[in-house]
Every structure is written in structure tokens, then in C-alpha cells.
Scaffold this motif. Sequence first.
Motif, PDB file in Angstrom:
ATOM      1  N   ALA A  21      11.555  19.799  -7.332  1.00 57.73           N
ATOM      2  CA  ALA A  21      10.386  20.571  -7.774  1.00 57.73           C
ATOM      3  C   ALA A  21      10.199  20.517  -9.283  1.00 57.73           C
ATOM      4  N   ARG A  22      11.285  20.553 -10.041  1.00 58.13           N
ATOM      5  CA  ARG A  22      11.186  20.562 -11.507  1.00 58.13           C
ATOM      6  C   ARG A  22      10.565  19.265 -12.025  1.00 58.13           C
ATOM      7  N   ILE A  23      10.803  18.164 -11.310  1.00 62.05           N
ATOM      8  CA  ILE A  23      10.232  16.872 -11.712  1.00 62.05           C
ATOM      9  C   ILE A  23       8.798  16.754 -11.221  1.00 62.05           C
ATOM     10  N   LEU A  24       8.574  17.168  -9.979  1.00 63.02           N
ATOM     11  CA  LEU A  24       7.232  17.085  -9.406  1.00 63.02           C
ATOM     12  C   LEU A  24       6.235  17.905 -10.214  1.00 63.02           C
ATOM     13  N   ALA A  25       6.684  19.020 -10.762  1.00 61.45           N
ATOM     14  CA  ALA A  25       5.793  19.891 -11.548  1.00 61.45           C
ATOM     15  C   ALA A  25       5.268  19.199 -12.791  1.00 61.45           C
ATOM     16  N   GLU A  26       5.979  18.190 -13.272  1.00 62.54           N
ATOM     17  CA  GLU A  26       5.569  17.476 -14.486  1.00 62.54           C
ATOM     18  C   GLU A  26       4.766  16.213 -14.190  1.00 62.54           C
ATOM     19  N   ALA A  27       4.534  15.925 -12.923  1.00 65.02           N
ATOM     20  CA  ALA A  27       3.858  14.675 -12.560  1.00 65.02           C
ATOM     21  C   ALA A  27       2.409  14.667 -13.025  1.00 65.02           C
ATOM     22  N   PRO A  28       1.978  13.634 -13.744  1.00 64.11           N
ATOM     23  CA  PRO A  28       0.584  13.557 -14.173  1.00 64.11           C
ATOM     24  C   PRO A  28      -0.377  13.209 -13.040  1.00 64.11           C
ATOM     25  N   VAL A  29       0.142  12.540 -11.981  1.00 65.12           N
ATOM     26  CA  VAL A  29      -0.659  12.197 -10.803  1.00 65.12           C
ATOM     27  C   VAL A  29       0.234  12.360  -9.574  1.00 65.12           C
ATOM     28  N   ASP A  30      -0.382  12.344  -8.405  1.00 66.33           N
ATOM     29  CA  ASP A  30       0.372  12.477  -7.165  1.00 66.33           C
ATOM     30  C   ASP A  30       1.308  11.273  -6.998  1.00 66.33           C
ATOM     31  N   PRO A  31       2.629  11.483  -7.015  1.00 61.07           N
ATOM     32  CA  PRO A  31       3.548  10.343  -6.926  1.00 61.07           C
ATOM     33  C   PRO A  31       3.607   9.693  -5.558  1.00 61.07           C
ATOM     34  N   TRP A  32       3.117  10.379  -4.532  1.00 64.04           N
ATOM     35  CA  TRP A  32       3.173   9.841  -3.179  1.00 64.04           C
ATOM     36  C   TRP A  32       1.871   9.173  -2.746  1.00 64.04           C
ATOM     37  N   ALA A  33       0.852   9.219  -3.588  1.00 62.72           N
ATOM     38  CA  ALA A  33      -0.456   8.684  -3.208  1.00 62.72           C
ATOM     39  C   ALA A  33      -0.396   7.164  -3.046  1.00 62.72           C
ATOM     40  N   HIS A  34      -1.221   6.660  -2.136  1.00 65.79           N
ATOM     41  CA  HIS A  34      -1.333   5.220  -1.919  1.00 65.79           C
ATOM     42  C   HIS A  34      -2.725   4.760  -2.358  1.00 65.79           C
ATOM     43  N   SER A  35      -2.776   3.656  -3.048  1.00 59.89           N
ATOM     44  CA  SER A  35      -4.036   3.142  -3.572  1.00 59.89           C
ATOM     45  C   SER A  35      -4.734   2.245  -2.557  1.00 59.89           C
ATOM     46  N   PRO A  36      -5.976   2.581  -2.145  1.00 57.45           N
ATOM     47  CA  PRO A  36      -6.719   1.682  -1.259  1.00 57.45           C
ATOM     48  C   PRO A  36      -6.913   0.298  -1.876  1.00 57.45           C
ATOM     49  N   VAL A  37      -7.006   0.234  -3.206  1.00 58.99           N
ATOM     50  CA  VAL A  37      -7.205  -1.063  -3.867  1.00 58.99           C
ATOM     51  C   VAL A  37      -5.978  -1.943  -3.670  1.00 58.99           C
ATOM     52  N   ARG A  38      -4.795  -1.349  -3.865  1.00 59.80           N
ATOM     53  CA  ARG A  38      -3.557  -2.127  -3.678  1.00 59.80           C
ATOM     54  C   ARG A  38      -3.403  -2.553  -2.213  1.00 59.80           C
ATOM     55  N   PHE A  39      -3.705  -1.649  -1.288  1.00 58.84           N
ATOM     56  CA  PHE A  39      -3.629  -2.002   0.132  1.00 58.84           C
ATOM     57  C   PHE A  39      -4.626  -3.107   0.458  1.00 58.84           C
ATOM     58  N   ALA A  40      -5.824  -3.008  -0.110  1.00 59.83           N
ATOM     59  CA  ALA A  40      -6.861  -4.004   0.166  1.00 59.83           C
ATOM     60  C   ALA A  40      -6.445  -5.389  -0.311  1.00 59.83           C
ATOM     61  N   SER A  41      -5.772  -5.449  -1.454  1.00 57.45           N
ATOM     62  CA  SER A  41      -5.351  -6.757  -1.961  1.00 57.45           C
ATOM     63  C   SER A  41      -4.322  -7.385  -1.015  1.00 57.45           C
ATOM     64  N   ARG A  42      -3.463  -6.561  -0.430  1.00 61.97           N
ATOM     65  CA  ARG A  42      -2.489  -7.082   0.522  1.00 61.97           C
ATOM     66  C   ARG A  42      -3.169  -7.549   1.809  1.00 61.97           C
ATOM     67  N   THR A  43      -4.183  -6.798   2.245  1.00 63.58           N
ATOM     68  CA  THR A  43      -4.922  -7.219   3.442  1.00 63.58           C
ATOM     69  C   THR A  43      -5.645  -8.525   3.182  1.00 63.58           C
ATOM     70  N   ASP A  44      -6.266  -8.646   2.019  1.00 63.84           N
ATOM     71  CA  ASP A  44      -6.977  -9.885   1.683  1.00 63.84           C
ATOM     72  C   ASP A  44      -6.014 -11.071   1.657  1.00 63.84           C
ATOM     73  N   ARG A  45      -4.824 -10.846   1.128  1.00 67.18           N
ATOM     74  CA  ARG A  45      -3.839 -11.933   1.113  1.00 67.18           C
ATOM     75  C   ARG A  45      -3.405 -12.272   2.527  1.00 67.18           C
ATOM     76  N   ALA A  46      -3.222 -11.260   3.371  1.00 67.99           N
ATOM     77  CA  ALA A  46      -2.821 -11.507   4.759  1.00 67.99           C
ATOM     78  C   ALA A  46      -3.896 -12.277   5.516  1.00 67.99           C
ATOM     79  N   LEU A  47      -5.146 -12.054   5.152  1.00 66.73           N
ATOM     80  CA  LEU A  47      -6.252 -12.761   5.809  1.00 66.73           C
ATOM     81  C   LEU A  47      -6.331 -14.213   5.364  1.00 66.73           C
ATOM     82  N   THR A  48      -6.016 -14.471   4.105  1.00 62.14           N
ATOM     83  CA  THR A  48      -6.119 -15.841   3.594  1.00 62.14           C
ATOM     84  C   THR A  48      -4.832 -16.634   3.805  1.00 62.14           C
ATOM     85  N   GLU A  49      -3.697 -15.916   3.905  1.00 62.94           N
ATOM     86  CA  GLU A  49      -2.405 -16.569   4.118  1.00 62.94           C
ATOM     87  C   GLU A  49      -1.730 -15.917   5.326  1.00 62.94           C
ATOM     88  N   PRO A  50      -2.177 -16.226   6.534  1.00 67.86           N
ATOM     89  CA  PRO A  50      -1.641 -15.578   7.735  1.00 67.86           C
ATOM     90  C   PRO A  50      -0.124 -15.714   7.839  1.00 67.86           C
TER      91      PRO A  50
END
Length: 267
Positions: A21-50
Motif C-alpha cells: 500500500a505504501r508504494i501503491l499510494a505513490e503511483a503516478p498511474v495505475d500500475p496494473w493497467a494494460h494499454s490497448p495500443v500495446r496489445f494492438a501492436s502484438r495483435t497486428d504482429r500476430a496477424l502479419t507473422e502467424p
Amino acid sequence: MDVEELATRWRERLESWAIPARILAEAPVDPWAHSPVRFASRTDRALTEPDGGPTVTRVLEALPEKGSLLDLGSGTGASSLPLHARVGEVVAVDESAGMLSGLEDRAGKVGVPVTLVEGRWPDVAADVPVCDVAVSGHVVYNVPDLVEFVRAAHAHVRRRVVLELTHRHPMSWLNPLWEHFHDVRRPVRPVAEDVVALVAALGYRVRVEEREAPLERFVSLEELSLSACRRLCLDPMRAGEVGRTAMELGMWPVPRDRWATIWWDKE
């Protein structure tokens, strides 16, 4: 061990990954969040390089031509859309509207009909049709109640359930940095074998295959540093320091993960 004991251990081991809790309280952003942009880049790579690895193989050998594929925790579709030539419909379940939107866009480009269900599995199971095969890629380490997740998946297929996950917790690569910056020692478990044991205890004839991950975790030290800042609850302005520390600790390049494919048939 019986199912209840295994389920309790799984839940407790996941809870041990909570950020103090002491560390989480200092977090500038949600440390557990997932970026749709990062996921999308992986999906695009999976589509082009099966990827012809065991997860794809186990899905395809059970999926009839133009069959229906249930993608649990779909993200932007990296586990399902690369199979577009064989799939008749993808039913995608995810908590993030942004992830589902990215999946819908890509499904349209490859000509796969999709049904989108926003919500957490199995909370939304009543709104999801039974499909031929279910796949869930890199989701289970976010599932405290794994028994209900697995049972609901089994109930919603005609043929097979396929899970893909890292052998160790996906945040394990950060452990040396947690100790360096916060003097926090991270857990060792759960691991893929814990999932196998739980599925077997449920009475399903589970099988498993491991391999080296086909993708690098990061394409650059800068990408690693920015990701580590978020996960470690550090100001992104410290990315340079994090990068230098990663180099000093021998963490770059990051070794590839071991991935496990776990599957069982509807019998």
C-alpha cells in the motif's frame, strides 16, 4: 490436494503479488493497467507473422471449418484473429471496451464476424453462447477464482478449451528491479503447474506443452524502462535511471519467457 485446497492456494498466491500500500499510494498511474495500443501492436504482429506454435495447433485441430471460437480475455484479438481463415465467428469477452473496439476493427479487416461481450469472465457467461472451442491467452494470472473461470469455459464449449500462459507470473521479470528500487522481494508462485494441477483436480483430462515464447517482451531498452516505471509505481521521468539499472543488473536484453499451452477436451 482437492479442488478447494488448490483453489485457495491459487488465490492466496495471486494475492501475494499485490503491491504494498505504501508504494501503491505513490503511483503516478495505475500500475496494473494494460494499454490497448500495446496489445494492438502484438495483435497486428500476430496477424502479419502467424505463429504455428502449440496453442494455435491445439485450437485448429479441434475447430471445425468455419467453427465458432470463444476468446476469453480477448484483448485486441491476438489469440483468435490470426485464425481468421478457419474461423466462422469469434465471440470475444473482455472487460475493456477499448480492447474490444480494437478487436472489432481488425476483425472487419480480415473478414471475421464477431460478437463482443464486455465484462469479466465468468460474470458475463450467461450472455455468451456455447462455441466449438475456447481459447484464453495470457489471462489466468489475473483470475483469482480460477475454478469458476475454468468450469464456465468448459461449460461453454462443444469440443475443447485451450489456455496459454507464461510458465511464471508475467511480472516476474521485474523482480530484481523491485528489490533494487523498493527493497521488496516478489513471490515465486503461482506457476503454470498450479493451473495444470487445478484443472486435473476438476476431473478434466488436461495436457500441457511448453516452449520458448515466440516474441521478445520488449523491442528496446526505452520500452522496457517506461513499462518498468509504470509497474514499479515510479515517475516516468526516472526511465533513464531504470534503464541504466536494468543494464547493470544484467536484465537487458530480457530473456524470453517460457510459455505453456494447457488444453483439455469436452468428453
